[in-house]
Write an enzyme that holds these catalytic residues in place. Structure first.
Site, PDB file in Angstrom:
ATOM      1  N   CYS A   2     -52.173  38.641 -38.372  1.00  0.00           N
ATOM      2  CA  CYS A   2     -51.121  39.250 -37.847  1.00  0.00           C
ATOM      3  C   CYS A   2     -51.740  40.238 -37.802  1.00  0.00           C
ATOM      4  O   CYS A   2     -51.626  41.159 -39.386  1.00  0.00           O
ATOM      5  CB  CYS A   2     -50.149  38.587 -37.208  1.00  0.00           C
ATOM      6  SG  CYS A   2     -50.682  36.709 -37.155  1.00  0.00           S
ATOM      7  N   ARG A  27     -57.412  43.100 -39.204  1.00  0.00           N
ATOM      8  CA  ARG A  27     -57.230  41.583 -39.904  1.00  0.00           C
ATOM      9  C   ARG A  27     -57.408  40.353 -39.292  1.00  0.00           C
ATOM     10  O   ARG A  27     -56.835  39.393 -40.012  1.00  0.00           O
ATOM     11  CB  ARG A  27     -55.260  41.923 -39.265  1.00  0.00           C
ATOM     12  CG  ARG A  27     -55.287  43.577 -40.055  1.00  0.00           C
ATOM     13  CD  ARG A  27     -53.959  44.054 -39.531  1.00  0.00           C
ATOM     14  NE  ARG A  27     -52.740  43.454 -40.048  1.00  0.00           N
ATOM     15  CZ  ARG A  27     -52.592  43.508 -40.663  1.00  0.00           C
ATOM     16  NH1 ARG A  27     -52.312  44.745 -42.388  1.00  0.00           N
ATOM     17  NH2 ARG A  27     -51.348  42.899 -41.341  1.00  0.00           N
ATOM     18  N   TRP A  76     -52.609  35.966 -35.669  1.00  0.00           N
ATOM     19  CA  TRP A  76     -53.477  34.547 -36.617  1.00  0.00           C
ATOM     20  C   TRP A  76     -53.561  33.700 -36.940  1.00  0.00           C
ATOM     21  O   TRP A  76     -51.534  33.409 -37.528  1.00  0.00           O
ATOM     22  CB  TRP A  76     -53.869  35.405 -38.282  1.00  0.00           C
ATOM     23  CG  TRP A  76     -54.434  34.144 -39.154  1.00  0.00           C
ATOM     24  CD1 TRP A  76     -53.475  33.828 -39.739  1.00  0.00           C
ATOM     25  CD2 TRP A  76     -55.745  34.585 -39.478  1.00  0.00           C
ATOM     26  NE1 TRP A  76     -54.835  32.788 -40.745  1.00  0.00           N
ATOM     27  CE2 TRP A  76     -55.912  33.625 -40.434  1.00  0.00           C
ATOM     28  CE3 TRP A  76     -57.142  34.944 -38.578  1.00  0.00           C
ATOM     29  CZ2 TRP A  76     -56.932  32.825 -41.155  1.00  0.00           C
ATOM     30  CZ3 TRP A  76     -58.013  34.358 -39.763  1.00  0.00           C
ATOM     31  CH2 TRP A  76     -57.928  33.667 -40.927  1.00  0.00           C
ATOM     32  N   ASN A 102     -45.174  39.147 -38.735  1.00  0.00           N
ATOM     33  CA  ASN A 102     -46.643  38.429 -39.477  1.00  0.00           C
ATOM     34  C   ASN A 102     -45.695  38.126 -40.615  1.00  0.00           C
ATOM     35  O   ASN A 102     -45.293  38.172 -40.705  1.00  0.00           O
ATOM     36  CB  ASN A 102     -47.322  40.419 -39.793  1.00  0.00           C
ATOM     37  CG  ASN A 102     -48.226  40.062 -41.003  1.00  0.00           C
ATOM     38  OD1 ASN A 102     -48.926  38.840 -41.062  1.00  0.00           O
ATOM     39  ND2 ASN A 102     -49.363  40.563 -41.493  1.00  0.00           N
ATOM     40  N   GLY A 103     -46.050  36.270 -40.404  1.00  0.00           N
ATOM     41  CA  GLY A 103     -45.942  35.858 -41.660  1.00  0.00           C
ATOM     42  C   GLY A 103     -45.976  34.502 -41.427  1.00  0.00           C
ATOM     43  O   GLY A 103     -46.257  34.431 -40.273  1.00  0.00           O
ATOM     44  N   GLU A 531     -70.139  37.040 -57.228  1.00  0.00           N
ATOM     45  CA  GLU A 531     -69.480  38.390 -55.785  1.00  0.00           C
ATOM     46  C   GLU A 531     -71.373  38.540 -54.559  1.00  0.00           C
ATOM     47  O   GLU A 531     -71.112  38.577 -53.393  1.00  0.00           O
ATOM     48  CB  GLU A 531     -69.509  39.862 -56.382  1.00  0.00           C
ATOM     49  CG  GLU A 531     -69.022  40.250 -55.170  1.00  0.00           C
ATOM     50  CD  GLU A 531     -68.101  40.187 -53.872  1.00  0.00           C
ATOM     51  OE1 GLU A 531     -67.329  39.050 -54.819  1.00  0.00           O
ATOM     52  OE2 GLU A 531     -68.344  41.210 -53.193  1.00  0.00           O
ATOM     53  N   LYS A 535     -69.976  37.396 -50.896  1.00  0.00           N
ATOM     54  CA  LYS A 535     -70.863  38.178 -49.615  1.00  0.00           C
ATOM     55  C   LYS A 535     -71.584  37.504 -48.897  1.00  0.00           C
ATOM     56  O   LYS A 535     -71.478  37.498 -47.623  1.00  0.00           O
ATOM     57  CB  LYS A 535     -71.916  39.630 -50.593  1.00  0.00           C
ATOM     58  CG  LYS A 535     -71.341  40.636 -50.131  1.00  0.00           C
ATOM     59  CD  LYS A 535     -69.381  41.192 -49.659  1.00  0.00           C
ATOM     60  CE  LYS A 535     -68.260  41.127 -50.261  1.00  0.00           C
ATOM     61  NZ  LYS A 535     -67.564  40.461 -50.443  1.00  0.00           N
ATOM     62  N   GLU A 538     -69.775  34.684 -46.890  1.00  0.00           N
ATOM     63  CA  GLU A 538     -68.862  34.983 -46.207  1.00  0.00           C
ATOM     64  C   GLU A 538     -68.619  35.997 -44.458  1.00  0.00           C
ATOM     65  O   GLU A 538     -68.597  35.745 -43.663  1.00  0.00           O
ATOM     66  CB  GLU A 538     -67.546  35.473 -47.138  1.00  0.00           C
ATOM     67  CG  GLU A 538     -68.082  37.291 -47.498  1.00  0.00           C
ATOM     68  CD  GLU A 538     -66.710  37.527 -47.880  1.00  0.00           C
ATOM     69  OE1 GLU A 538     -65.245  37.670 -47.890  1.00  0.00           O
ATOM     70  OE2 GLU A 538     -66.697  38.781 -48.894  1.00  0.00           O
ATOM     71  N   HIS A 554     -78.740  22.229 -66.155  1.00  0.00           N
ATOM     72  CA  HIS A 554     -77.913  21.272 -66.477  1.00  0.00           C
ATOM     73  C   HIS A 554     -77.148  20.617 -64.562  1.00  0.00           C
ATOM     74  O   HIS A 554     -75.268  20.104 -64.779  1.00  0.00           O
ATOM     75  CB  HIS A 554     -76.508  21.368 -66.622  1.00  0.00           C
ATOM     76  CG  HIS A 554     -76.888  22.523 -68.434  1.00  0.00           C
ATOM     77  ND1 HIS A 554     -77.197  21.538 -69.293  1.00  0.00           N
ATOM     78  CD2 HIS A 554     -77.239  22.989 -68.729  1.00  0.00           C
ATOM     79  CE1 HIS A 554     -77.350  22.114 -70.216  1.00  0.00           C
ATOM     80  NE2 HIS A 554     -77.497  22.753 -69.639  1.00  0.00           N
ATOM     81  N   LYS A 655     -59.085  40.187 -43.503  1.00  0.00           N
ATOM     82  CA  LYS A 655     -59.008  41.523 -44.493  1.00  0.00           C
ATOM     83  C   LYS A 655     -57.811  41.131 -45.588  1.00  0.00           C
ATOM     84  O   LYS A 655     -58.208  41.560 -46.516  1.00  0.00           O
ATOM     85  CB  LYS A 655     -58.731  42.736 -43.284  1.00  0.00           C
ATOM     86  CG  LYS A 655     -58.918  43.798 -44.868  1.00  0.00           C
ATOM     87  CD  LYS A 655     -60.476  43.999 -45.581  1.00  0.00           C
ATOM     88  CE  LYS A 655     -60.893  44.808 -46.278  1.00  0.00           C
ATOM     89  NZ  LYS A 655     -62.119  45.079 -47.230  1.00  0.00           N
TER      90      LYS A 655
HETATM   91  C1  AGP Z   1     -63.808  39.842 -50.322  1.00  0.00           C
HETATM   92  O1  AGP Z   1     -64.796  39.927 -49.349  1.00  0.00           O
HETATM   93  C2  AGP Z   1     -62.905  38.629 -49.286  1.00  0.00           C
HETATM   94  N1  AGP Z   1     -62.036  39.853 -48.308  1.00  0.00           N
HETATM   95  C3  AGP Z   1     -61.309  38.284 -50.233  1.00  0.00           C
HETATM   96  O2  AGP Z   1     -62.426  37.345 -51.033  1.00  0.00           O
HETATM   97  C4  AGP Z   1     -60.525  39.432 -50.328  1.00  0.00           C
HETATM   98  O3  AGP Z   1     -60.997  39.924 -52.005  1.00  0.00           O
HETATM   99  C5  AGP Z   1     -59.702  38.255 -51.120  1.00  0.00           C
HETATM  100  O4  AGP Z   1     -58.888  38.167 -50.009  1.00  0.00           O
HETATM  101  C6  AGP Z   1     -58.430  39.026 -52.115  1.00  0.00           C
HETATM  102  O5  AGP Z   1     -58.115  40.229 -50.900  1.00  0.00           O
HETATM  103  P1  AGP Z   1     -57.246  41.290 -51.823  1.00  0.00           P
HETATM  104  O6  AGP Z   1     -58.134  42.289 -52.844  1.00  0.00           O
HETATM  105  O7  AGP Z   1     -56.167  42.813 -50.723  1.00  0.00           O
HETATM  106  O8  AGP Z   1     -56.028  41.093 -52.848  1.00  0.00           O
END
Ligand code: AGP
Length: 660
Positions: A2, A27, A76, A102-103, A531, A535, A538, A554, A655
């Site tokens: 949020c 966010r 959210w 938020n939370g 990674e 990418k 996601e 394997h 985010k």
């Molecule tokens: C990465 O592309 C994602 N947005 C997600 O995996 C992110 O890296 C993860 O939530 C950790 O976030 P932070 O680095 O702010 O702790």
């Protein structure tokens, strides 16, 4: 997660709230709303919409929302489906109190039962609405006590609420039927909130206003982020910096359960959980609003990918002293003896930050010869990890607000470890919980998918590995100088890669219709693949999975479908295991895979084997994750755009995951 924005001052609040919510859109959210106090009467205007902020803005115009004191929210969903009724702000029975949150209020069910028993009426499924009614309860108790102390007279009778009116856009001129006592005197809103906060458990950033207090807003937090600032137009608080940058770059934070009262004249009063006033530390951030804008790029993700040469340059700058031929980490307060006593390093993180940690492990172990374990924070925090005062814990978090990583930090501190926070956000929660903070210099990262922050994390971990080796006399000054000199070439190499992305786009075009994609590599090439796969999945929603190339036989090789020509992306840059990787390419080719190789310029053999080759400049293997990751970022982005996906705000993602 949020987003919250709160403003009181001389400007029209709605415009500031909407602008702030727009800057917090990254966010991730599913509904939005604002509450503004009428300028001429003690009532609230409330407008909430399921959907984007743009839709809310239309409702604000339609409803002619006016007033200079208000709160806004992008939701959210955690409790209750995305809907107008569940959108924030939420109100109490009187309709005079509004709350944006938020939370997660973890004890909301018990509190709600008690409030229902007292006659409060709820209109949503959310945990947040409990806060509105709890503030109402505490406020009325304070008001009754004040009235009794004044001989029963009301200093300012606010009168009973009249019937509520609401129309089809979810906008209502507040005033539902009041519960509890009849007319109530004004009370101290901040004190009512302070009492309420003491009754809450869980994570929250809260903005609370009361129609009888048209010149003030009370904000507080616990675990969830909140940043405050003031300017000549008034006082503002928000869940993140972008909402403030247009007005001020001088900011303040509050600690868990502190309170801040924003006043119309721009004054902010701060109180600790006991109600004692205090003056907070303030920070000057050099992030301009432009940096929060796209700067001419089609999306934030491409802007941030293209910022990576500068980010690497900034992250490594100033770390090496030519005169002494040594690296420095002045932020690290450990004595030589404490450094020598470190017998184990544990890296905790989530998502992309976890992948940076995996790369950091390889580099730290190879140079500093200290055992490194890398753990997903959400597992670490629940498995009673073996940590002691000789363990160095490195918590990696771009946002500095990830709930699981924050909890891992708290556990590590309790176990006596020295904790280093590696983060991108000035003053974020993790910086206030770790003993040492290493700021990466990635600047504001808006796109949900981490790119430049990932490269900066890897660069910082690389430097840290070299530093630890230096301090343990495992690398000499000339060796450090040579390695640092190679790192200094990285920005130019990244610019070279970014200058011609045609090979990347051709390879990506071949995968747009794929159902799945496999990534393989060896050593740091494998962790680069983890990674790369994240990418791709996601932002394009194309299923992708990464394996150590040696593992493909394997089991995973069964995933290769010759008919579909399953794409296999191979990080095959120059390395000690390059020949082995070529053999893996032949294995997957033999089963019908379409092979896309990231390889080192001049590697002729790879062109004979792979269907697509993305060449990158030669660099020492240990630095190759930084150069090889950029083509994989662009590869993922190109496929995502071709599949019509929103690369800045992928579905279901946020985010910063500030709840567990
Ligand atoms: C990465 O592309 C994602 N947005 C997600 O995996 C992110 O890296 C993860 O939530 C950790 O976030 P932070 O680095 O702010 O702790």
């Amino acid at each position: 997660m949020c987003g919250i924005v709160a403003f009181t001052g001389t400007n029209q609040a709605a415009a500031i709230l909407l602008a702030g919510l727009t800057r917090l859109e990254h966010r991730g959210y599913d509904s939005a709303g604002i509450a503004v106090i009428y300028p001429d009467r003690p009532e609230l205007q409330l407008t909430r919409q399921a959907g984007k902020v743009a839709k809310l803005a239309k409702a604000v115009v339609r409803e002619k929302i006016v007033g200079t004191c208000g709160i806004g929210h992008t939701r959210w969903a955690t409790h209750g489906v995305p809907s107008e009724a569940n959108a924030h702000p939420h109100r109490d029975c009187s309709g005079k109190i509004a709350v944006a949150h938020n939370g997660i209020i973890e004890n909301y069910a018990r509190l709600k039962d008690e409030l229902l028993r007292q006659g409060h009426q709820f209109s949503s499924q959310t945990d947040t609405e409990v806060v509105a009614h709890l503030v109402e309860h505490n406020y009325n108790k304070l008001a009754e006590a004040a009235a009794a102390a004044n001989g029963g007279g009301d200093d300012i009778a606010t009168g009973n609420a009249t019937g509520a009116g609401s129309n089809d856009t979810g906008t209502s001129n507040a005033n539902a039927n009041a519960t509890g006592a009849g007319s109530t005197a004004r009370a101290d809103l901040a004190e009512a909130v302070r009492i309420t906060v003491s009754q809450l458990s869980g994570s929250f950033a809260l903005a609370i206003l009361h129609a009888d207090h048209p010149d003030e807003i009370v904000v507080t937090r616990n675990d969830s982020p909140l940043v405050l600032g003031c300017f000549e137009g008034g006082a503002i608080a928000a869940s993140g910096l972008p909402a403030l940058l247009e007005y001020t770059r001088d900011i303040a934070y509050i600690e868990d359960r502190d309170l801040a009262v924003l006043h119309r004249d721009g004054q902010i009063d701060y109180y600790d959980p006991a109600g004692e006033p205090f003056t907070p530390s303030t920070y000057h951030v050099d992030w301009t609003l432009e940096q929060a804008e796209k700067g001419g790029y089609p999306d934030f993700m491409l802007k941030e990918i293209c910022e990576q040469p500068r980010v690497i340059r900034d992250t490594i700058a100033g770390r090496f002293d030519e005169a002494t031929r040594s690296l420095s980490f002045d932020e690290l307060p450990l004595t030589d003896e404490e450094l020598a006593n470190i017998d184990r390093i544990v890296i905790v993180a989530c998502g992309t930050s976890y992948h940076a940690g995996l790369i950091g492990k390889d580099l730290i172990e190879s140079w500093a010869r200290i055992p490194v374990e890398v753990e997903v924070a959400s597992e670490f925090r629940y498995r009673n990890p073996i940590i002691n005062s000789n363990t160095l814990v490195i918590a990696i978090s771009q946002s500095g607000e990830t709930a699981d990583t924050l909890e891992a930090v708290r556990q590590a501190r309790r176990a006596g470890a020295h904790v280093i926070a590696l983060t991108n956000v000035l003053g974020s929660q993790i910086t206030r919980e770790a003993q040492t903070v290493l700021y990466i210099k990635a600047n504001l990262e808006i796109a949900v998918a981490a790119t430049k922050s990932f490269l900066a994390q890897v660069a910082m971990l690389t430097l840290l590995g070299l530093y630890l080796a230096q301090e343990r006399s495992l690398l000499t000054g000339p060796q450090i100088q040579e390695l640092y000199g190679e790192m200094s070439k990285l920005p130019l190499q990244l610019e070279h890669i970014l200058a011609d992305t045609s090979a990347i786009e051709r390879a990506a075009d071949s995968c747009v219709a794929a159902q799945t994609a496999l990534f393989i590599g060896r050593g740091v090439g494998a962790t680069t693949c983890y990674e790369g796969a994240l990418k791709l999945k996601e932002i394009s929603y194309l299923h992708a999975e990464a394996f150590s190339a040696g593992e493909i036989k394997h089991g995973p090789i069964a995933l290769i479908d010759a008919e579909a020509a399953t794409p296999v992306i191979v990080v095959a840059t120059q390395s000690t295991t390059h020949d082995k990787t070529l053999a893996n390419i032949e294995e997957v080719k033999a089963r019908g895979a379409s092979v896309i190789a990231v390889a080192t310029e001049g590697d002729g053999r790879i062109a004979e084997l792979a269907d697509y080759v993305i060449y990158i400049p030669p660099i020492r293997e240990c630095f190759s994750p930084i150069t090889a990751s950029v083509p994989l970022q662009l590869f993922a982005r190109h496929i995502a755009l071709a599949r019509g996906c929103d690369v800045d705000q992928p579905r279901n993602l946020a985010k910063s995951v500030t709840v567990e």
